[in-house]
Design a protein around this motif. Structure first.
Motif, PDB file in Angstrom:
ATOM      1  N   ARG A   1      -7.741  93.563 -93.233  1.00 33.80           N
ATOM      2  CA  ARG A   1      -7.806  92.144 -93.355  1.00 33.80           C
ATOM      3  C   ARG A   1      -6.512  91.429 -92.484  1.00 33.80           C
ATOM      4  O   ARG A   1      -6.354  90.199 -92.703  1.00 33.80           O
ATOM      5  N   SER A   2      -5.715  92.165 -91.941  1.00 32.94           N
ATOM      6  CA  SER A   2      -4.775  91.616 -91.132  1.00 32.94           C
ATOM      7  C   SER A   2      -4.535  92.333 -89.785  1.00 32.94           C
ATOM      8  O   SER A   2      -4.524  93.427 -89.910  1.00 32.94           O
TER       9      SER A   2
ATOM     10  N   THR B   1       2.842  88.823 -84.350  1.00 27.84           N
ATOM     11  CA  THR B   1       3.240  89.958 -84.976  1.00 27.84           C
ATOM     12  C   THR B   1       4.656  90.493 -84.462  1.00 27.84           C
ATOM     13  O   THR B   1       5.083  90.224 -83.524  1.00 27.84           O
TER      14      THR B   1
ATOM     15  N   SER C   1      -3.059  89.264 -81.440  1.00 27.69           N
ATOM     16  CA  SER C   1      -2.871  88.538 -82.723  1.00 27.69           C
ATOM     17  C   SER C   1      -2.939  87.066 -82.378  1.00 27.69           C
ATOM     18  O   SER C   1      -3.191  86.356 -83.387  1.00 27.69           O
TER      19      SER C   1
ATOM     20  N   ALA D   1       2.129  90.573 -89.502  1.00 31.26           N
ATOM     21  CA  ALA D   1       0.779  90.141 -89.494  1.00 31.26           C
ATOM     22  C   ALA D   1       0.107  89.589 -90.638  1.00 31.26           C
ATOM     23  O   ALA D   1      -0.572  88.590 -90.796  1.00 31.26           O
ATOM     24  N   MET D   2       0.577  90.052 -91.952  1.00 26.40           N
ATOM     25  CA  MET D   2       0.172  89.422 -93.220  1.00 26.40           C
ATOM     26  C   MET D   2       0.497  87.796 -93.250  1.00 26.40           C
ATOM     27  O   MET D   2      -0.029  87.333 -93.656  1.00 26.40           O
TER      28      MET D   2
ATOM     29  N   SER E   1      -1.566  86.006 -91.403  1.00 28.24           N
ATOM     30  CA  SER E   1      -3.220  85.915 -91.996  1.00 28.24           C
ATOM     31  C   SER E   1      -3.188  84.857 -93.136  1.00 28.24           C
ATOM     32  O   SER E   1      -3.954  84.310 -93.369  1.00 28.24           O
TER      33      SER E   1
ATOM     34  N   LYS F   1      -9.966  93.735 -89.330  1.00 32.08           N
ATOM     35  CA  LYS F   1      -8.588  93.739 -88.547  1.00 32.08           C
ATOM     36  C   LYS F   1      -7.894  94.922 -88.670  1.00 32.08           C
ATOM     37  O   LYS F   1      -7.699  95.326 -89.834  1.00 32.08           O
TER      38      LYS F   1
ATOM     39  N   SER G   1      -4.921  80.841 -91.835  1.00 27.26           N
ATOM     40  CA  SER G   1      -6.240  80.936 -92.054  1.00 27.26           C
ATOM     41  C   SER G   1      -6.704  79.316 -92.374  1.00 27.26           C
ATOM     42  O   SER G   1      -5.942  78.700 -93.090  1.00 27.26           O
TER      43      SER G   1
END
Length: 570
Positions: A90-91, A114, A153, A22-23, A26, A60, A30
Motif C-alpha cells: 500500500r505504499s 521517498t 514515487s 513512502a508512508m 501515501s 505498491k 492521497s
C-alpha cells in the motif's frame, strides 16, 4: 493563489515538498480515502494485498528481485526471497540510490517522494477495481532522469488514469548512476559468464520477466505488453528493442523524447576515440577511494563502500575528458545485454521492429546539449558545415537573429526530434507499424513561462492524465482535454497497437514517403499533417548521419561538439 500552487507543483514539489518516507507520502497525498481491497493476489514469491481508491486497485512496493546490496552489488538481479505473511502493498518502497536535490526546478525530472536506498528493486501495479472477463493490456513504465536520478514515487507517474481506461500499469525502480552502470577488472573476473556493466538494463529485463510470470494474477495479459518511457526511460525502451535478452518480453513500445545515440558510445574493455572504456571509469573511481589493483580484494572493498560514497557522479572520474553525454560512464556495449556494433543499432537493423509510438516536444532540450550557454549563431550553425546558410534560413526563417532561439531549435532537433524521426523511419522500413507525434502544447498558466515551447518532460502529466492529482486547480478545461486525448491515444495503442478510436482525430501510420506526424498543437487541438519541420530535420540528419554509419568520414570529426554536461554539485 491557484497559479502559485500550480507553478509550485510544476517544478516538482507541492503537497509532498517536505515528505520523505513512502508512508508519509501515501497518507498526505492521497486524494480520496482508501478502502482496503478484500482481494489477495498470489505472485511467485508470496501473497500481496493492495488498496482500492476511486475504482482503481493498486499494489505498491512489490519486490521483483532481491536487494542488490553487499555481495549482490553489481550483480545481475537475483530472485526475491519468498515471504510467508501477506505483503501489505500500500505504499511505495524506496526509490533507488541517487543524489537528491529537493530544490530542483527541472520539469522533466519530477521529485522523488521517498528517501532513496540501495535496496530498491520493487514495482507497483494499477488496474481497474472491477473484474473483467478478458485479460487486460499491460503498460510498463520506464522513468527518466539521465540514468542518474528518478524513480516511481512521483505523483506524476501514477497509473490511475490508464487503469480507468482498462489498462494494467506497472512501474518499477532500476539501479542508477554507478549502481546501474559500473565496471572494474576485478568485477569482470568475478562470476564468469554473467552479464556485466549494464545492471540498470538487467533490472529492467528482470522486471519484464516478472511481469510475464505474474501479471495474469492481476488481470493483465502477458502476451500484450507495451513498454513506454521518457528521456533516459525512452533510451531504455530503445535498449530493450536492441537487447537480445529482452526478446519476446514485450510486443509494443512508446518512446517519448528518448534518443538512441547514448547506447553505442562506450565499450566495456576497449577505449574509443574520445571515449574511455567503462573499466577505466571503474578504476578511476576505485583509485579515488584509495582502492588499487584488479584483484578480488579490490572488489570486496568496493562492495563494502557505503552507498552514499557512490552517488556523486562529478568525482572519481578519469583524468582525460570523455566526449559523451554520460561522462560518468553510463550505457555500455558489453557484448551480451548490448551487442558490440559499429555505428547505430537502428541503422544496422540490430533491433526488434515492434509497433511503435515515438515523438518529442517542441523545445525538447536538456542540460547535456549546453543550450543555456551563451554561444554565437556562427558557433551553433558551424556544425552544418557547407549547409550553414541553408540552416540559417531553416532555423531563423523570420530573420530575428536571436541566437538563443536558434540554439534551442538546433539543440532540440539534434538531441531529440531528429533522432525520433530516424528511429521511426528505420522501424517503419522494417515493416512495423509506427506513429509519430510532436507535442507543442503549452498549458495556459505557463504561456509566459515556457517561452521557447513545450520543454523536455512537458508532456508527462498529459500522457499520464494526472493534471488534477498532480497540479491542482490551476489547470484549465482545455489543458484537461489535451491530457485526456493523449492518455486515450496511449491506452488505445496498448490495447490494439492502433492509437485511434472514437472521438479522436485520425492519427495516420507513419511512412517515410508521406512523413505524416500528429501534432498536439498550442491551441489545444490535435491534427495530423506532413512534418512541418522536415527541412530542419533533413539538415540535422546530414550532420547526424556520420555517427550512425560503421566508419565515420574524417570530415565529421571536425564539426563542433556541444559543450559537455557535468553534474551540478549540491
Amino acid at each position: 493563489m491557484f497559479l502559485d500552487h500550480f507553478l509550485d507543483r510544476e517544478i516538482g514539489v507541492g503537497c509532498a515538498r517536505v515528505l520523505t518516507t513512502a508512508m508519509a507520502v501515501s497518507l498526505a497525498c492521497s486524494h480520496a480515502a482508501a478502502e482496503l481491497s478484500p482481494d489477495f493476489v498470489s505472485v511467485t514469491s508470496g501473497k500481496v494485498q493492495g488498496e482500492q481508491v476511486d475504482g482503481v486497485l493498486s499494489f505498491k512496493g512489490i519486490p521483483y528481485a532481491a536487494p542488490p546490496v553487499g555481495a549482490l552489488r553489481w550483480r545481475a538481479p537475483q530472485a526475491p526471497k519468498a515471504w510467508k505473511d501477506v505483503l501489505q502493498a500500500r505504499s511505495f518502497a524506496p526509490d533507488c540510490m541517487q543524489k537528491v536535490d529537493r530544490n530542483s526546478r527541472n520539469v522533466g525530472i519530477p521529485l522523488i517522494l521517498t528517501e532513496p536506498s540501495e535496496d530498491c528493486l520493487y514495482l507497483n501495479i494499477w488496474r481497474p477495481a472491477a473484474s473483467t472477463a478478458k485479460p487486460l493490456p499491460v503498460m510498463v513504465w520506464f522513468y527518466g532522469g539521465g540514468f542518474s536520478v528518478g524513480g516511481t514515487s512521483p505523483i506524476l507517474f501514477q497509473g490511475d488514469s490508464f487503469a480507468r481506461q482498462g489498462v494494467v500499469v506497472v512501474s518499477f525502480n532500476y539501479r542508477l548512476g554507478r549502481f546501474g552502470f559500473f565496471a572494474h577488472p576485478a568485477l569482470t573476473k568475478s562470476n564468469p559468464g554473467e552479464p556485466k556493466a549494464n545492471y540498470a538494463f538487467l533490472d529492467q529485463i528482470a522486471a519484464l520477466k516478472w511481469v510475464r510470470k505474474n501479471i495474469a494474477a492481476f488481470g493483465g495479459d502477458p502476451a500484450n505488453v507495451t513498454i513506454f518511457g521518457e528521456s533516459a526511460g525512452g533510451v531504455a525502451v530503445n535498449a530493450m528493442m536492441v537487447s537480445p535478452l529482452a526478446k519476446g518480453l514485450f510486443q509494443k513500445a512508446i518512446v517519448q523524447s528518448g534518443p538512441t545515440h547514448g547506447l553505442n558510445i562506450r565499450e566495456l574493455h576497449r577505449d574509443q576515440p574520445g571515449r574511455q572504456s567503462l573499466e577505466k571509469f571503474g578504476l578511476a573511481f576505485a583509485t579515488s577511494k584509495g582502492i588499487e589493483g584488479p584483484g578480488a580484494d579490490a572488489l570486496a572493498k568496493l562492495r563494502a563502500l557505503p552507498a552514499e560514497a557512490l552517488i556523486d557522479l562529478s568525482t572519481g572520474l578519469p583524468g582525460t575528458v570523455d566526449e559523451s553525454r554520460t561522462p560518468w560512464g553510463g550505457p555500455t556495449m558489453d557484448g551480451k545485454i548490448l551487442p558490440v556494433v559499429k555505428g547505430d543499432y537502428f541503422k544496422a537493423g540490430k533491433f526488434a521492429p515492434v509497433s511503435l509510438i515515438i515523438g518529442a516536444n517542441s523545445d525538447d532540450v536538456t542540460a547535456s546539449t549546453g543550450v543555456y550557454e551563451d554561444q554565437t549563431i556562427d558557433y551553433t550553425l558551424a556544425r552544418f558545415g557547407d549547409h550553414k546558410a541553408e540552416a540559417l534560413r531553416s532555423y531563423d526563417p523570420d530573420g530575428t537573429g536571436d541566437p538563443r532561439v536558434i540554439r534551442h531549435k538546433v539543440s532540440a532537433d539534434d538531441h531529440m526530434i531528429e533522432p525520433g524521426r530516424f528511429v521511426a523511419t528505420e522501424t517503419a522500413n522494417r515493416g512495423a507499424k509506427v506513429y509519430r507525434y510532436y507535442f507543442s502544447y503549452i498549458p495556459e498558466a505557463l504561456q509566459t513561462r515556457w517561452t521557447y515551447g513545450a520543454p523536455h518532460g512537458g508532456e508527462l502529466a498529459f500522457a499520464f492524465d494526472v493534471l488534477r492529482l498532480n497540479y491542482g486547480p490551476a489547470w484549465s478545461d482545455q489543458d484537461l482535454r489535451v491530457a485526456k486525448t493523449m492518455n486515450t491515444y496511449w491506452a488505445n495503442f496498448a490495447k490494439t497497437g492502433n492509437p485511434n478510436g472514437p472521438g479522436l482525430p485520425e492519427w495516420p501510420l507513419y511512412k517515410p514517403s508521406s512523413d505524416q506526424v500528429l501534432q498536439f498543437m498550442r491551441n489545444g487541438s490535435a491534427a495530423a499533417a506532413a512534418d512541418p519541420l522536415k527541412p530542419r530535420l533533413d539538415l540535422a540528419e546530414k550532420v547526424s548521419e556520420p555517427r550512425r554509419v560503421a566508419e565515420p568520414s574524417p570530415e565529421s570529426t571536425s564539426l563542433p561538439k556541444w559543450p559537455l554536461f557535468r553534474p551540478v554539485k549540491n
